[in-house]
Scaffold this motif. Structure first.
Motif, PDB file in Angstrom:
ATOM      1  N   VAL A 103       0.844  -1.198   0.000  1.00  0.00           N
ATOM      2  CA  VAL A 103       0.000   0.000   0.000  1.00  0.00           C
ATOM      3  C   VAL A 103       0.879   1.248   0.000  1.00  0.00           C
ATOM      4  O   VAL A 103       0.620   2.218  -0.731  1.00  0.00           O
ATOM      5  N   ALA A 104       1.942   1.227   0.802  1.00  0.00           N
ATOM      6  CA  ALA A 104       2.849   2.369   0.858  1.00  0.00           C
ATOM      7  C   ALA A 104       3.538   2.592  -0.472  1.00  0.00           C
ATOM      8  O   ALA A 104       3.633   3.726  -0.960  1.00  0.00           O
ATOM      9  N   HIS A 149      11.716   9.793   5.897  1.00  0.00           N
ATOM     10  CA  HIS A 149      11.954   9.427   7.288  1.00  0.00           C
ATOM     11  C   HIS A 149      11.635   7.958   7.563  1.00  0.00           C
ATOM     12  O   HIS A 149      12.251   7.337   8.418  1.00  0.00           O
ATOM     13  N   HIS A 150      10.666   7.403   6.832  1.00  0.00           N
ATOM     14  CA  HIS A 150      10.330   5.985   7.018  1.00  0.00           C
ATOM     15  C   HIS A 150       9.673   5.461   5.743  1.00  0.00           C
ATOM     16  O   HIS A 150       8.823   6.142   5.154  1.00  0.00           O
ATOM     17  N   PRO A 151      10.025   4.247   5.300  1.00  0.00           N
ATOM     18  CA  PRO A 151       9.500   3.735   4.024  1.00  0.00           C
ATOM     19  C   PRO A 151       8.020   3.409   4.023  1.00  0.00           C
ATOM     20  O   PRO A 151       7.446   3.198   2.950  1.00  0.00           O
ATOM     21  N   ARG A 152       7.374   3.356   5.190  1.00  0.00           N
ATOM     22  CA  ARG A 152       5.929   3.121   5.207  1.00  0.00           C
ATOM     23  C   ARG A 152       5.130   4.409   5.375  1.00  0.00           C
ATOM     24  O   ARG A 152       3.900   4.380   5.422  1.00  0.00           O
ATOM     25  N   MET A 153       5.825   5.527   5.435  1.00  0.00           N
ATOM     26  CA  MET A 153       5.119   6.796   5.617  1.00  0.00           C
ATOM     27  C   MET A 153       4.500   7.259   4.299  1.00  0.00           C
ATOM     28  O   MET A 153       5.154   7.244   3.248  1.00  0.00           O
ATOM     29  N   GLY A 198       0.977  13.126   7.500  1.00  0.00           N
ATOM     30  CA  GLY A 198       1.756  11.934   7.190  1.00  0.00           C
ATOM     31  C   GLY A 198       1.425  10.825   8.175  1.00  0.00           C
ATOM     32  O   GLY A 198       1.408  11.056   9.389  1.00  0.00           O
ATOM     33  N   THR A 199       1.135   9.643   7.672  1.00  0.00           N
ATOM     34  CA  THR A 199       0.808   8.493   8.520  1.00  0.00           C
ATOM     35  C   THR A 199       1.492   7.252   7.977  1.00  0.00           C
ATOM     36  O   THR A 199       1.972   7.230   6.834  1.00  0.00           O
ATOM     37  N   PHE A 200       1.511   6.186   8.777  1.00  0.00           N
ATOM     38  CA  PHE A 200       2.019   4.899   8.315  1.00  0.00           C
ATOM     39  C   PHE A 200       0.944   4.213   7.482  1.00  0.00           C
ATOM     40  O   PHE A 200      -0.218   4.135   7.888  1.00  0.00           O
TER      41      PHE A 200
END
Length: 318
Positions: A42-43, A89-93, A118-120
């Motif tokens: 999904v990300a 900052h994070h690959p699922r963000m 921004g969310t996971f």
């Protein structure tokens, strides 16, 4: 003179103390061929191509200036720079433009990007539309009966809110907030978090309690001087630590950083979550006024052009 304020949404958010890009260490890339329907898949679909580390063209603060960023997010960055920082900052963000919440501004019919959340990314839902509707009804009934809403930030995840202002294509960051919940078994002590915050931002100008938690603040006036207890603005110059917090803008306050630490229910010496936010109150106040003036000038130019075109048409038959 707190003219401008944000509206508040009933959700929760987070923050860490790492520098920009430290959240993934691998350029923001997901593992190849994630399982269909997984959070990673999904990300990947929502993020598209993300280039890390983020390229920041906005000049850095002057040498010796106070540290006022949240994972690299700071007032004055462009909208796109802020998005890139969050995605790296994070690959699922994943991020979604905020179309309703934001600072009030007279646009004279113009449009601009108010900011983003921004969310996971979460796994794709397997519920049918009917099941989703029933779930929503059950949750609404539980809230009506007095049940506390579920925390929309899961342990080990975080949420970001960035507010921006400016005419279309020229939006700049006014404030940024992030809340992080710690994964089970990985909760730091509140004492260690306070030490880490102090190491990054310096000695707080305010420390206190927030329910069972801790609150810290680093407040500066528009000239960059620390706002201490002797200042009449000591209590009023604040920042939205939690991404769901509302905020005010005043020309009497400068940049403010604020942190909130919430403890675990079963062990108040350990932290359940950390929220940190930054805002440039005077800078944001001035940016809103410049933006209103720019929108008004655009509208005036539009009307003048319409009049000029109309003047070239033939008069109606009378």
């Amino acid at each position: 003179m707190n003219r401008h304020s944000t509206t508040v949404l009933a959700t929760a958010l987070v923050l860490s103390l790492s520098a920009c890009g430290d959240g993934d260490g691998g350029g923001g890339l997901l593992a190849a061929d994630p399982e269909p329907g997984s959070a990673e898949a999904v990300a990947a679909e929502a993020r598209g191509e993300v280039r890390c580390p983020p390229r920041i063209a906005t000049p850095a603060p002057a040498a010796g200036a106070p540290t006022v960023d949240v994972i690299g997010l700071r007032p004055g960055l462009t909208y796109d720079e802020a998005v890139n920082i969050v995605l790296c900052h994070h690959p699922r963000m994943v991020v979604e433009e905020e179309r309703y919440r934001g600072f009030r501004v007279e646009t004279a019919g113009g449009d601009y990007r108010r900011g983003f959340v921004g969310t996971f990314a979460q796994p794709a839902s397997t519920l049918t539309p009917q099941q989703m509707m029933q779930q929503s009804l059950d949750e609404a009934a539980a809230r009506s009966a007095g049940a506390a809403p579920d925390d929309d930030v899961l342990p080990g995840e975080s949420k970001v809110y960035v507010a921006t202002m400016g005419v279309s294509g020229e939006e700049r960051v006014i404030s940024a907030s992030r809340r992080e919940r710690f994964a089970a078994g990985e909760a730091p002590t509140i004492a260690n978090l306070v030490a880490a915050l102090t190491e990054k931002y310096g000695e707080p100008t305010y420390t206190g309690t927030w329910g069972d938690g801790r609150e810290l603040r680093w407040a500066y006036d528009p000239t960059g001087r620390r706002i201490l207890e002797s200042s009449p603005y000591y209590s009023s110059c604040r920042a939205p630590a939690d991404p769901d917090d509302g905020s005010n803008l005043s020309p009497d306050c400068g940049v403010v950083v604020q942190a909130r630490i919430d403890p675990l229910r079963d062990n108040p010496e350990l932290a359940d979550s950390l929220a940190v936010g930054v805002i440039d109150q005077a800078g944001g106040f001035a940016l809103i006024e410049r933006t209103e003036q720019a929108f008004a000038a655009q509208d005036q130019a539009r009307r003048a052009a319409e009049v000029a075109r109309a003047a070239q048409t033939d008069a109606p038959t009378l």
